[in-house]
Each structure stands twice: as C-alpha cells, then as structure tokens.
Design an enzyme around this catalytic site. Structure first.
Site, PDB file in Angstrom:
ATOM      1  N   ARG A  93     -11.498  10.242  -6.015  1.00  0.00           N
ATOM      2  CA  ARG A  93     -12.105   9.668  -4.817  1.00  0.00           C
ATOM      3  C   ARG A  93     -11.679  10.478  -3.594  1.00  0.00           C
ATOM      4  O   ARG A  93     -10.586  11.033  -3.554  1.00  0.00           O
ATOM      5  CB  ARG A  93     -11.671   8.208  -4.626  1.00  0.00           C
ATOM      6  CG  ARG A  93     -12.381   7.234  -5.562  1.00  0.00           C
ATOM      7  CD  ARG A  93     -11.944   5.804  -5.291  1.00  0.00           C
ATOM      8  NE  ARG A  93     -10.552   5.603  -5.618  1.00  0.00           N
ATOM      9  CZ  ARG A  93      -9.559   5.572  -4.750  1.00  0.00           C
ATOM     10  NH1 ARG A  93      -9.789   5.698  -3.449  1.00  0.00           N
ATOM     11  NH2 ARG A  93      -8.324   5.387  -5.158  1.00  0.00           N
ATOM     12  N   TYR A 120     -18.283  12.571  -9.120  1.00  0.00           N
ATOM     13  CA  TYR A 120     -17.124  11.998  -9.787  1.00  0.00           C
ATOM     14  C   TYR A 120     -16.901  10.502  -9.545  1.00  0.00           C
ATOM     15  O   TYR A 120     -16.873  10.042  -8.394  1.00  0.00           O
ATOM     16  CB  TYR A 120     -15.839  12.734  -9.357  1.00  0.00           C
ATOM     17  CG  TYR A 120     -14.657  12.261 -10.160  1.00  0.00           C
ATOM     18  CD1 TYR A 120     -14.402  12.792 -11.415  1.00  0.00           C
ATOM     19  CD2 TYR A 120     -13.859  11.226  -9.702  1.00  0.00           C
ATOM     20  CE1 TYR A 120     -13.357  12.321 -12.184  1.00  0.00           C
ATOM     21  CE2 TYR A 120     -12.817  10.740 -10.467  1.00  0.00           C
ATOM     22  CZ  TYR A 120     -12.569  11.289 -11.709  1.00  0.00           C
ATOM     23  OH  TYR A 120     -11.554  10.811 -12.469  1.00  0.00           O
ATOM     24  N   LYS A 129     -16.478   0.830  -6.860  1.00  0.00           N
ATOM     25  CA  LYS A 129     -15.710   0.652  -5.626  1.00  0.00           C
ATOM     26  C   LYS A 129     -16.634   0.396  -4.429  1.00  0.00           C
ATOM     27  O   LYS A 129     -16.325  -0.394  -3.544  1.00  0.00           O
ATOM     28  CB  LYS A 129     -14.809   1.870  -5.380  1.00  0.00           C
ATOM     29  CG  LYS A 129     -13.723   2.031  -6.457  1.00  0.00           C
ATOM     30  CD  LYS A 129     -12.885   0.803  -6.553  1.00  0.00           C
ATOM     31  CE  LYS A 129     -12.009   0.599  -7.745  1.00  0.00           C
ATOM     32  NZ  LYS A 129     -11.061   1.546  -8.183  1.00  0.00           N
ATOM     33  N   HIS A 179      -9.340  -5.800  -5.651  1.00  0.00           N
ATOM     34  CA  HIS A 179      -8.999  -4.713  -6.572  1.00  0.00           C
ATOM     35  C   HIS A 179      -7.983  -5.262  -7.577  1.00  0.00           C
ATOM     36  O   HIS A 179      -6.806  -4.896  -7.556  1.00  0.00           O
ATOM     37  CB  HIS A 179      -8.416  -3.546  -5.764  1.00  0.00           C
ATOM     38  CG  HIS A 179      -8.286  -2.260  -6.519  1.00  0.00           C
ATOM     39  ND1 HIS A 179      -7.468  -1.239  -6.111  1.00  0.00           N
ATOM     40  CD2 HIS A 179      -8.882  -1.811  -7.651  1.00  0.00           C
ATOM     41  CE1 HIS A 179      -7.550  -0.221  -6.950  1.00  0.00           C
ATOM     42  NE2 HIS A 179      -8.397  -0.542  -7.904  1.00  0.00           N
ATOM     43  N   SER A 234      -4.500   2.053  -7.092  1.00  0.00           N
ATOM     44  CA  SER A 234      -5.067   2.952  -8.087  1.00  0.00           C
ATOM     45  C   SER A 234      -3.965   3.677  -8.863  1.00  0.00           C
ATOM     46  O   SER A 234      -3.004   4.163  -8.268  1.00  0.00           O
ATOM     47  CB  SER A 234      -5.972   3.972  -7.403  1.00  0.00           C
ATOM     48  OG  SER A 234      -7.009   3.301  -6.738  1.00  0.00           O
ATOM     49  N   CYS A 294      -1.717   2.476 -10.811  1.00  0.00           N
ATOM     50  CA  CYS A 294      -0.422   1.787 -10.773  1.00  0.00           C
ATOM     51  C   CYS A 294      -0.317   0.698 -11.847  1.00  0.00           C
ATOM     52  O   CYS A 294       0.517  -0.202 -11.740  1.00  0.00           O
ATOM     53  CB  CYS A 294      -0.154   1.208  -9.397  1.00  0.00           C
ATOM     54  SG  CYS A 294       0.174   2.488  -8.173  1.00  0.00           S
ATOM     55  N   ASP A 331     -10.013  -3.960 -13.330  1.00  0.00           N
ATOM     56  CA  ASP A 331     -10.007  -3.254 -12.036  1.00  0.00           C
ATOM     57  C   ASP A 331     -10.474  -4.111 -10.859  1.00  0.00           C
ATOM     58  O   ASP A 331      -9.981  -3.947  -9.754  1.00  0.00           O
ATOM     59  CB  ASP A 331     -10.888  -1.998 -12.127  1.00  0.00           C
ATOM     60  CG  ASP A 331     -10.591  -0.971 -11.043  1.00  0.00           C
ATOM     61  OD1 ASP A 331      -9.406  -0.636 -10.846  1.00  0.00           O
ATOM     62  OD2 ASP A 331     -11.538  -0.512 -10.387  1.00  0.00           O
ATOM     63  N   ARG A 374     -10.146  10.706 -16.996  1.00  0.00           N
ATOM     64  CA  ARG A 374     -10.474   9.301 -17.282  1.00  0.00           C
ATOM     65  C   ARG A 374     -11.317   9.153 -18.543  1.00  0.00           C
ATOM     66  O   ARG A 374     -11.986  10.081 -18.982  1.00  0.00           O
ATOM     67  CB  ARG A 374     -11.257   8.722 -16.099  1.00  0.00           C
ATOM     68  CG  ARG A 374     -10.458   8.784 -14.792  1.00  0.00           C
ATOM     69  CD  ARG A 374     -10.419   7.490 -14.090  1.00  0.00           C
ATOM     70  NE  ARG A 374      -9.448   7.498 -12.997  1.00  0.00           N
ATOM     71  CZ  ARG A 374      -8.890   6.394 -12.522  1.00  0.00           C
ATOM     72  NH1 ARG A 374      -9.203   5.220 -13.023  1.00  0.00           N
ATOM     73  NH2 ARG A 374      -8.027   6.461 -11.524  1.00  0.00           N
TER      74      ARG A 374
HETATM   75  P1  GTP Z   1      -7.031   2.709 -11.574  1.00  0.00           P
HETATM   76  O1  GTP Z   1      -7.983   2.787 -12.704  1.00  0.00           O
HETATM   77  O2  GTP Z   1      -6.906   3.994 -10.815  1.00  0.00           O
HETATM   78  O3  GTP Z   1      -7.296   1.573 -10.657  1.00  0.00           O
HETATM   79  O4  GTP Z   1      -5.537   2.574 -12.228  1.00  0.00           O
HETATM   80  P2  GTP Z   1      -4.768   1.336 -12.918  1.00  0.00           P
HETATM   81  O5  GTP Z   1      -4.142   0.491 -11.864  1.00  0.00           O
HETATM   82  O6  GTP Z   1      -5.642   0.656 -13.908  1.00  0.00           O
HETATM   83  O7  GTP Z   1      -3.563   2.087 -13.666  1.00  0.00           O
HETATM   84  P3  GTP Z   1      -3.302   2.350 -15.232  1.00  0.00           P
HETATM   85  O8  GTP Z   1      -3.053   1.087 -15.993  1.00  0.00           O
HETATM   86  O9  GTP Z   1      -4.367   3.236 -15.755  1.00  0.00           O
HETATM   87  O10 GTP Z   1      -1.932   3.146 -15.164  1.00  0.00           O
HETATM   88  C1  GTP Z   1      -1.798   4.316 -14.389  1.00  0.00           C
HETATM   89  C2  GTP Z   1      -0.563   5.090 -14.762  1.00  0.00           C
HETATM   90  O11 GTP Z   1       0.595   4.260 -14.638  1.00  0.00           O
HETATM   91  C3  GTP Z   1      -0.600   5.563 -16.223  1.00  0.00           C
HETATM   92  O12 GTP Z   1      -0.147   6.888 -16.278  1.00  0.00           O
HETATM   93  C4  GTP Z   1       0.346   4.643 -16.930  1.00  0.00           C
HETATM   94  O13 GTP Z   1       0.951   5.261 -18.023  1.00  0.00           O
HETATM   95  C5  GTP Z   1       1.351   4.244 -15.828  1.00  0.00           C
HETATM   96  N1  GTP Z   1       1.874   2.864 -16.052  1.00  0.00           N
HETATM   97  C6  GTP Z   1       1.147   1.746 -16.290  1.00  0.00           C
HETATM   98  N2  GTP Z   1       1.935   0.666 -16.479  1.00  0.00           N
HETATM   99  C7  GTP Z   1       3.213   1.098 -16.344  1.00  0.00           C
HETATM  100  C8  GTP Z   1       4.485   0.433 -16.433  1.00  0.00           C
HETATM  101  O14 GTP Z   1       4.608  -0.766 -16.660  1.00  0.00           O
HETATM  102  N3  GTP Z   1       5.587   1.218 -16.217  1.00  0.00           N
HETATM  103  C9  GTP Z   1       5.471   2.570 -15.955  1.00  0.00           C
HETATM  104  N4  GTP Z   1       6.600   3.252 -15.754  1.00  0.00           N
HETATM  105  N5  GTP Z   1       4.287   3.220 -15.876  1.00  0.00           N
HETATM  106  C10 GTP Z   1       3.174   2.498 -16.063  1.00  0.00           C
HETATM  107  C1  SPV Z   2      -9.405   3.776  -8.615  1.00  0.00           C
HETATM  108  O1  SPV Z   2      -9.173   4.862  -8.053  1.00  0.00           O
HETATM  109  O2  SPV Z   2      -8.896   2.688  -8.215  1.00  0.00           O
HETATM  110  C2  SPV Z   2     -10.271   3.737  -9.808  1.00  0.00           C
HETATM  111  C3  SPV Z   2     -10.985   4.966 -10.182  1.00  0.00           C
HETATM  112  O3  SPV Z   2     -10.409   2.693 -10.425  1.00  0.00           O
HETATM  113  S1  SPV Z   2     -12.409   5.240  -9.232  1.00  0.00           S
HETATM  114  O4  SPV Z   2     -13.546   4.646  -9.934  1.00  0.00           O
HETATM  115  O5  SPV Z   2     -12.586   6.680  -9.112  1.00  0.00           O
HETATM  116  O6  SPV Z   2     -12.275   4.602  -7.948  1.00  0.00           O
HETATM  117 MN    MN Z   3      -9.079   1.026  -9.564  1.00  0.00          MN
END
Ligand code: GTP
Ligand code: SPV
Ligand code: MN
Length: 595
Positions: free
Chosen positions: A82, A210, A219, A239, A261, A263, A288, A380
C-alpha cells in the site's frame, strides 16, 4: 450501449442495472477500452480469465500435484505494498478528512485523475466486476462495482468478495452501490493515486496493480468509505479479525481484534489451541475487517465483509499457522513469493530446510545464504475462506455474531504488557486510540518505526480521526451490553531483542483469560493502567517459559508508562481541537494514578 465499440460484450440480459450501465458507458468513453467484459462470477469465466492470464504472463501456473488451481504473480518491484502517501480522502473540506489523512478537493482530484484515465484502457479490456461486501442478504452488506483493466484484480476480487451475478441480484434497480474505478496505467509511481470520494461513494485508483491499492472492496470500500458510512449511519467499520472460541462444553464466544497491518490478525484468527487446551476450538469468522452494529438485543454484532484472505506469506508455516497452510493448498493466488525448482512456492521461515536454489520474487536466480530475501517481506497469498479448516459456520450468517470482547494490539518492543483490561468503555477507547506500533512491510516506507496507529485504523479511517474517536465514545450509549475492551502485545522484547512471549497458538492462553474476564468468570489485579492477570490466572502449563520471562512480558513499568504518556502529547497535538475531551481526561487521570 450504442456508444460502445463493436467488440464489446453486452451486459448479461439478467444483469442490467441502468445506473451501472450508464456509469460504465461514461467511464468507457473516458478510458476507451477495446472491449468490455461484464463479469458474472461463473466457473467458466474463472477458467477463461485464468487461461488468459497465463497466456499473457500475468500468472504463472504452479505445480498442479502440489498446489492444484494455484498461480504465482509477480508485481512490478516498485509496486509491492500500500502507498499511504498517495492515498487521499477527497471530502469537500480538509477538516472532514482530518489531520491524519492526505486530502485533495474532490474537483481537483477528479480532474487530475481524469487526465490519467483518459484513454488509459486503449488496446485493453475493461472488466466490470460487481461484488458484495458482507453476507448475501445481510442488512450489513454493501454492493460495489469495480471497473478495472487488470485481470489479476478480477481473479483476486473473485476470491476476496462475493462476486458476480449475486451482486446484481442484490442491487436490483437501486443506485446505491460503490463506484470503483481502477486502471493500472504504466505503473509509474508519479501517476499513482488512490482517491476516495466518500460523499459520492466513489473510489478512483490508478498507477498500481497491488493488493490494498487495487482490490477496491477491501481497504478502500470496507474501511475508508465504510468508516465514513458507519459514522453517518451509526455503526463501526474496523480493521479487525473476528473469531469464535469454543469451550469443551460447546459454548462459543466471539471476539474482534484490531492489530495494525502485518501484526498478527490472520494468525490469531486461525489459531490452533496448544495441547493443554484439549477440547477447545477457534473458529475464523474474518481475518482483517469487521463491520459491527448494535442488535435489537443490545449487543454488538459483527460480520466479516470479505470472502477470502489476502494474507502475509513470510513467517507462515505448519507450526505458526497450520490452518493458513491448509487454506492455500488449492485454488489460491500468490503474489511476490519465491518459486522452488519443482514449481512450488517458498518464503522465509517456511517449513523444512531452506532450498539450495530458488527463483526469487523478482524472477531472479537465488542461492541459499544470499543476503537478499527470496520472497518479498509483504508477499501474500489470496485464498478462499471456504478452504479454511477452521472457518466458522456463522461466516455467512446475515446477522453476524455477537461480540463479547474487543482487543487492541500493536507491535511494541517495550512498555505495553502481554494483556491489559480497560476499566470501562471510555478507558478502552482511550487505550485503542493511543495504540502504538512499529511499522511493517505492509506499506511502503521505513520498517520498525514506532508510530501511533489508533485502533489500527491510521491508514484506513475515511474521515477526521478526532470525530472517529467521538463516534467510538458515542457507541457506548447505544450498546446495552458493551464488549469489554482489552490491550495485548505479543511483541515485547528482552534486552537481547528476543520476543518474551512465544505467541501464535500460545496466544490462546491470553485469549482464555480475556474471555473469562468478559464473562466475569476469573479474577484480576487492578493497576493504574488497567486490570492485569494475577499470578496463576494465565495457564502456563506445558509451556517452556520461565517465571522471570513471563513476569517481564506482563510487567507494568511506571517509568516506561510515564514516557509513553509524554510521547502521546505529539499525537494529541496532531489531532488538535477535535480530540474528544474524555480522552484528554483519561490521559490526565492515568498520569495522576501513576504518581
Ligand atoms: P495484514 O494482512 O497486513 O493486515 O496482517 P495481519 O495483521 O493479518 O498479520 P499476520 O497474521 O499475517 O502476521 C504478520 C506477521 O506477524 C507474520 O510474519 C507473522 O509470522 C507474525 N506474527 C503473527 N502472530 C505473531 C505472534 O503471536 N508472535 C510473533 N512474534 N509474531 C507473530
Ligand atoms: C493491510 O495492509 O492491512 C492488508 C494488506 O491487509 S492490503 O490489502 O494491501 O491492505
Ligand atoms: Mn489488513
């Protein structure tokens, strides 16, 4: 439709919505595509478009034995996340967009982008993609139509939303639908803009191919336009993931959680409880986005507007997120991951040995030991929700699920403890509004910089952030049985920079305390900053963590909190006069309590 070119596919006979037809004709006049395809969401259409994408090099077929129905796509290296600095909220006044958004006057934005869209689809096909955000037939749901010249967008939207004829059926003769326009242009970052016109329920996006920049239902509609509509209509677009936690006696409680994002939302939403929690299950409603309304029973009800996952690949493996690994075994699209010798996908921290040789995310040869990442950090997978072994049976429920707890969490190396319960709604809103997190690869810019990301909505709030806080505070008067509000931090580190808490599935232990607190089934300890678990409240059996480490992960350090409060000043100054008085007072009160 006579204005259109001869090789134009006419709208399907059952489809036409006269408002959509007029709008499509108008956009076609501006963008001048060679042909127009009205998407119906059928399997035949998917097959045809996939073949087209493969023959034109947009998609690369993966090993059909290992990953049936899966394809890899590589985006331009300048277009991998983004772009927050190129994202605009185009309200009549700058004040309505507020101090945290980029603003452009609507007329200026339309004029500027119209010049870029002028003739932009010459020699190309224009796809008209009707879709629903939210369950079919739900009072929560909204119809959108995205016009795009990218077949990648069509195929992704087909997974991420309820796409095709269903949307025309839901729309009927109404003119109430989101008008999304996307053109890839030549991917020159100087011609890249993501503009939102909340008053017109319109989104114009150009110059990118993208993710969140171009899958306009996600979003752009579900959060930026959605939050604006939520404010106007009295609901919340957030979110947030939504999950159900089932106890061994079959009771299911639902929570919603906002983490910025990259996290941990997808991971938390698909979590598999550790062995210690035999008989417990986690059910994924969404990973999400949550749309939440007050039900006639006085509780807060949530739906996931999406129908698939656009998840972060790196870090995903059979240990961290087995359900995600299963979800992307078939019928999934991969963007900017690495490719193995036998035509399968790979990314950093995937299971097993690191392969000796790969093709990296840019299509270049890569050797084990290389200092460069093989997969892009924001690479992704796009996968259908129905592939998820833990999908909740309530996912399509038009009424959604009742939310018992709301969780806010960021990526914080210090200060924020593993878990904290707010004293009440206003205090919870304050904790959410002050959410801080270190930046990630999900947006372009520097990674690892601490910034305020209120409610994980900094890049996604479609209006003035101060008014958004006021809206959150005002919801209290509408909810008879408000969810309890919590703060978590999976990312606190020790002096050596190592995570103090194992995270992933072990987060179940924290979630259990949260849900027990929400139903007043377990005790806690009151501190100046909120309620925390007492020793023994969080079950640590079977977990390899020392008492000292756990203490560090859960510690409330008064000096760190004083620094935190000082740091919040900058954010208060930024929000300025629209910052609600109750949030100022929460900060004053906390400061007094820390003395
Ligand atoms: P968006 O799709 O961008 O909104 O991301 P998201 O909030 O869904 O994050 P996602 O679950 O994909 O995790 C993002 C990164 O954080 C990955 O590399 C995970 O491995 C890492 N991660 C997720 N949960 C944990 C956790 O409990 N502990 C740690 N240390 N890392 C974590
Ligand atoms: C985020 O960045 O919070 C996502 C990926 O879930 S995107 O669709 O690119 O915003
Ligand atoms: Mn997201």
């Amino acid at each position: 439709m006579t204005a259109l070119r001869p090789n134009t596919t006419p709208p399907p006979p059952s489809a036409p919505n006269k408002h959509a037809e007029q709008w499509v004709a108008q956009i076609a006049k501006m963008t001048q595509p060679d042909s127009i395809v009205w998407c119906d969401g059928s399997r035949e259409e998917k097959k045809r478009l996939t073949e087209l994408a493969v023959s034109t090099g947009v998609l690369h077929p993966l090993n059909p034995e290992k990953r049936p129905g899966c394809y890899l796509s590589r985006s331009n290296p300048n277009d991998v996340a983004r772009v927050e600095h190129l994202t605009f909220i185009c309200t009549p006044t700058k004040e309505e967009a507020g101090p945290t958004n980029n603003w452009m006057a609507p007329k200026e934005a339309y004029d500027k982008l119209a010049k870029l869209f002028e003739g932009s689809m010459k020699g190309k096909t224009m796809y008209v993609v009707p879709y629903i955000m939210g369950p079919i037939g739900s009072p929560f749901s909204k119809v959108g139509v995205e016009i795009t010249d990218s077949v990648y967008v069509v195929l992704n939207m087909r997974i991420m939303t309820r796409m095709g004829q269903v949307a025309w059926d839901m729309l009927g003769e109404s003119n109430d639908f989101n008008r999304g326009l996307h053109s890839t242009l030549d991917l020159d970052p100087n011609k890249r803009f993501i503009c939102h016109f909340p008053e017109d329920n319109t989104i114009w996006s150009c110059g990118s191919g993208y993710g969140g920049n171009v899958l306009l239902g996600k979003k752009c509609l579900a959060l930026r336009i959605g939050s604006y509509l939520g404010k106007k209509e009295g609901w919340l677009a957030e979110h947030m993931l939504i999950l159900g936690i089932e106890s061994p006696d079959g009771q299911i409680s639902y929570v919603a959680a906002a983490f910025p994002s990259a996290c941990g939302k997808t991971n938390f939403a698909m979590m598999i409880p550790p062995r210690r929690f035999e008989g417990w299950r986690i059910w994924t409603v969404g990973d999400d986005i949550a749309w939440m309304r007050v039900g006639s029973d006085g509780r807060l009800w949530a739906v996931n507007p999406e129908n698939g996952y656009f998840g972060v690949a790196p870090g995903t493996n059979h240990k961290s997120n087995p359900n995600a690994m299963k979800t992307m075994e078939k019928d999934s699209l991969f963007t900017n991951v690495a490719l193995t010798k036998d035509n399968d996908v790979w990314w950093e921290e995937m299971d097993g040995e690191v392969p000796e040789e790969l093709t990296d995310w840019q299509g270049r040869p890569w050797k084990k030991g290389s200092t460069e990442k093989a997969a892009h950090p924001n690479s992704r997978f796009t996968a259908p929700a129905t592939n998820n072994p833990s999908i909740s049976r309530e996912s399509d429920n038009p009424n959604g699920v009742p939310i018992s707890a709301i969780i806010f969490g960021g990526r914080r190396a210090t200060t924020i403890p593993l878990v904290l319960q707010s004293f009440n709604w206003a205090h919870g809103v304050y904790l959410g509004a002050m959410l801080g997190s270190e930046t990630t690869a999900a947006a372009t810019g520097k990674v690892g910089v601490l910034r305020r990301d209120p409610m994980a909505m900094l890049p996604f709030c479609g209006y003035n952030m101060g008014d958004y806080f006021a809206h959150w505070l005002s919801m209290r008067h509408k909810i008879t049985y408000p969810p309890k509000i919590f703060l978590v931090n999976w990312f606190r580190k020790d002096e050596d920079g190592k995570f103090l808490w194992p995270g992933y599935g072990e987060n179940m232990r924290v979630l259990k305390w949260i849900v027990d607190r929400a139903f007043v089934r377990i005790g806690g300890r009151e501190t100046a900053v909120g309620w925390v678990p007492r020793e023994g409240d969080i079950d640590l059996s079977g977990l390899d963590i020392t008492a000292e480490t756990f203490k560090k992960a859960t510690d409330i350090n008064v000096d760190e909190w004083k620094t935190e409060l000082d740091n919040q000043q900058e954010f208060f100054d930024l929000i300025g006069p629209t910052m609600p008085e109750p949030l100022r007072l929460q900060r004053d009160l906390l400061r007094a309590m820390l003395k």
